[in-house]
Write a protein that holds these residues in place. Structure first.
Motif, short mmCIF file in Angstrom:
data_model
loop_
_atom_site.label_atom_id
_atom_site.label_comp_id
_atom_site.label_asym_id
_atom_site.label_seq_id
_atom_site.Cartn_x
_atom_site.Cartn_y
_atom_site.Cartn_z
N MET A 1 0.83 -1.20 0.00
CA MET A 1 0.00 0.00 0.00
C MET A 1 0.87 1.25 0.00
SD MET A 1 -2.96 1.08 2.68
CE MET A 1 -4.51 0.58 2.06
N LEU A 2 1.93 1.23 0.80
CA LEU A 2 2.85 2.37 0.83
C LEU A 2 3.56 2.53 -0.52
CD1 LEU A 2 4.38 4.67 2.17
CD2 LEU A 2 5.87 2.98 3.29
N ALA A 3 3.98 1.40 -1.10
CA ALA A 3 4.63 1.46 -2.42
C ALA A 3 3.67 2.11 -3.43
CB ALA A 3 5.02 0.06 -2.89
N TYR A 4 2.38 1.81 -3.31
CA TYR A 4 1.40 2.38 -4.25
C TYR A 4 1.25 3.88 -4.07
CZ TYR A 4 -0.22 -2.02 -6.22
OH TYR A 4 -0.30 -3.19 -6.91
N MET A 5 1.17 4.32 -2.81
CA MET A 5 0.99 5.76 -2.58
C MET A 5 2.19 6.53 -3.11
SD MET A 5 -1.94 5.48 -1.47
CE MET A 5 -2.39 7.19 -1.20
N ARG A 6 3.39 5.95 -2.93
CA ARG A 6 4.60 6.59 -3.46
C ARG A 6 4.58 6.60 -4.99
NH1 ARG A 6 9.26 6.97 -0.29
NH2 ARG A 6 10.40 6.45 -2.19
N THR A 7 4.19 5.47 -5.56
CA THR A 7 4.15 5.34 -7.02
C THR A 7 3.23 6.41 -7.63
OG1 THR A 7 4.49 2.95 -6.84
CG2 THR A 7 3.53 3.75 -8.91
N PHE A 8 2.03 6.52 -7.09
CA PHE A 8 1.06 7.45 -7.70
C PHE A 8 1.49 8.90 -7.47
CE2 PHE A 8 -1.84 3.67 -6.88
CZ PHE A 8 -1.75 3.23 -8.19
N GLN A 9 2.05 9.19 -6.30
CA GLN A 9 2.52 10.56 -6.07
C GLN A 9 3.61 10.93 -7.07
OE1 GLN A 9 3.56 11.64 -1.98
NE2 GLN A 9 4.58 13.50 -2.69
N ARG A 10 4.50 10.00 -7.37
CA ARG A 10 5.57 10.30 -8.34
C ARG A 10 5.02 10.59 -9.73
NH1 ARG A 10 10.38 6.03 -8.10
NH2 ARG A 10 11.10 7.37 -9.81
N MET A 11 3.81 10.11 -10.02
CA MET A 11 3.19 10.39 -11.32
C MET A 11 2.32 11.63 -11.28
SD MET A 11 2.06 6.57 -12.26
CE MET A 11 3.28 5.28 -12.16
N LEU B 1 -0.23 12.08 -9.30
CA LEU B 1 -1.64 11.73 -9.05
C LEU B 1 -1.94 11.72 -7.56
CD1 LEU B 1 -2.08 8.71 -11.48
CD2 LEU B 1 -2.96 11.03 -11.80
N LYS B 2 -3.13 12.20 -7.23
CA LYS B 2 -3.62 12.05 -5.86
C LYS B 2 -4.56 10.86 -5.85
CE LYS B 2 -3.39 16.92 -4.58
NZ LYS B 2 -2.00 16.83 -4.15
#
Ligand code: ATP
Ligand code: MG
Length: 438
Positions: free
Chosen positions: A178-188, A190-191
């Protein structure tokens, strides 16, 4: 890349079949072409974006300790008969028969195959936990493929699978992803908001969808604006490696209200302060599941536990819609003139617009800039008029435009335009390169 010889077939007209902005813009900017219903070919510009998204997803999976593998697209039906999903999956599964009359299928997901790989090789609890992932094409024969790559039949997914010895370990793996996902989307840029979800055909007890707001989203969603302020990337935020960080992170993720209409709880929603209520349509860009021993039991995967007795490992699975994200980012970031790429996934850092091909000063300056970018710029070296170049650069959405005209070339200046804000400044070529970070 030189635009005069690039395979970037832009369209002036809006294609009639495209109902939403991202689909229209992906066709108009020459990113993709449909080859049959819900199946797309990726052209150079689109492929560069797809690869950039893939790279960010991969870096964040690796950082979380997941290991990349590559499983095939074609799977034997036997594995799915073992888990019982061969019948359950229904018409979304593309079934194939080979020349020996063996039942095969084009994988819609990989729980069975990864469980098979695991049970062949892992023998002891000491080898756990394991998180394996791959980035591979999937096929789902969707009833209504639509919105371009957002709901395709063939699409690129990152899917990860975790194996743990017990419930506590599985929960830790779930939080890590879940943390990896939040980091992934923020880098793109996206909120994406994690929302509790139904577990559906994958089955299990814990599940979150990651949703971004966009008017064309397929479900109604509700969340607390507190999510929009959280930074997952800065040094002092959360670490994958510390259990106490993961616990604190998960508390934050589940403490603020967020739900899709299926799980919406009006009593809890009423307690969110009015100025923090966000609601609208949402696009699902990722989905994670904890489903325990569903597959390890049905497929007989066991390891020796600490006391020597056989244990069925606890599993989770974690999907990101890599190709859907190309469309989702455009939905979140465009204007009337075209796409506005976040720097992190843009196909090129900048476009160089030569307003007067054949002018010795313009040509020399553009060539020098182009060389300095080392392949990371698109050079508009076509003989078209300036207006067409501006329009195409806006349509394709490069984060920066470096505009070179005869007067500036003579004076040693260029015009630098930031696509997102429209801001233009006159600077030296060196200053332009420095600002763009070419
Ligand atoms: P949906 O509810 O949108 O059909 P799903 O719950 O079936 O999604 P998963 O099986 O969890 O999706 O797949 C993981 C991710 O793959 C999804 O979050 C989504 O981003 C992406 N995805 C799923 N189906 C498609 C599709 N038909 N086209 C493009 N991307 C898809
Ligand atoms: Mg689906």
């Amino acid at each position: 890349m030189r635009l005069s010889h690039a395979f970037i077939p832009t369209l002036k007209e809006t294609p009639a079949e495209a109902q939403i902005a991202s689909h229209r813009l992906m066709l108009r900017a020459g990113l993709v072409r449909q080859t049959s219903a819900g199946i797309y070919a990726w052209l150079p510009l689109g492929l560069r974006v797809l690869r950039n998204i893939e790279r960010i997803v991969r870096e964040e999976q690796d950082a979380a300790g997941a290991q990349e593998i590559l499983m095939p697209t074609i799977q034997p039906a036997e594995l799915w008969k073992e888990s019982g999903r061969y019948e359950d999956y229904g018409k979304e599964m593309l079934r194939i028969r080979d020349r020996h009359d063996r039942d095969m299928l084009y994988g819609p997901t990989n729980e069975e195959m990864v469980t098979d790989l695991f049970r062949q090789s892992v023998r002891s609890y000491k080898e756990l936990p394991q998180i394996l992932y791959h980035i591979q094409w999937k096929f789902r024969d969707e009833v209504r493929p639509r919105f371009g790559v957002m709901r395709g039949r063939e699409f690129l997914m990152k899917d990860a699978y975790s194996f743990d010895i017990d419930h506590a370990g599985a929960v830790a793996s779930y939080r890590k992803m879940m943390l990896a996902y939040m980091r992934t989307f923020q880098r793109m840029g996206l909120k994406a908001i994690p929302m509790e979800a139904d577990t559906g055909p994958i089955g299990g007890e814990l599940s979150h969808e990651f949703i971004i707001l966009a008017p064309t989203g397929e479900s109604q969603v509700y969340y607390d604006a507190a999510f929009e302020e959280i930074d997952y990337l800065s040094g002092d935020s959360f670490s994958h490696d510390k259990p106490e960080d993961l616990a604190r992170f998960f508390e934050v993720m589940t403490g603020h209200y967020a739900a899709t209409d299926e799980k919406h709880d009006t009593a809890r929603w009423d307690r969110v302060a009015a100025n923090r209520k966000r609601e609208g349509r949402g696009i699902e860009v990722g989905h994670i599941f904890y489903f325990g021993t569903k597959y390890t039991k049905s497929m007989g995967a066991v390891v020796a536990g600490p006391d020597g007795k056989p244990v069925h490992p606890e599993m989770g699975s974690y999907g990101v819609g890599v190709s859907r994200l190309v469309g989702a980012v455009i939905e979140a970031s465009h204007d009337d003139n075209g796409i506005i790429w976040p720097d992190s996934i843009a196909p090129f850092k900048a476009a160089i617009l030569n307003l007067k091909i054949g002018d010795a000063g313009c040509d020399a300056l553009c060539e020098a800039l182009y060389a300095a970018f080392g392949g990371n710029a698109l050079y508009d070296d076509r003989t078209d008029r300036a207006g067409a170049k501006f329009a195409d650069a806006d349509l394709m959405g490069h984060p920066w435009q470096v505009v070179v005209g005869p007067r500036g070339a003579a004076a040693g200046t260029v015009e630098l335009k930031r696509r997102a804000t429209g801001e233009r400044v006159e600077v030296t070529p060196e200053e332009a390169l420095a600002r763009i970070g070419g």
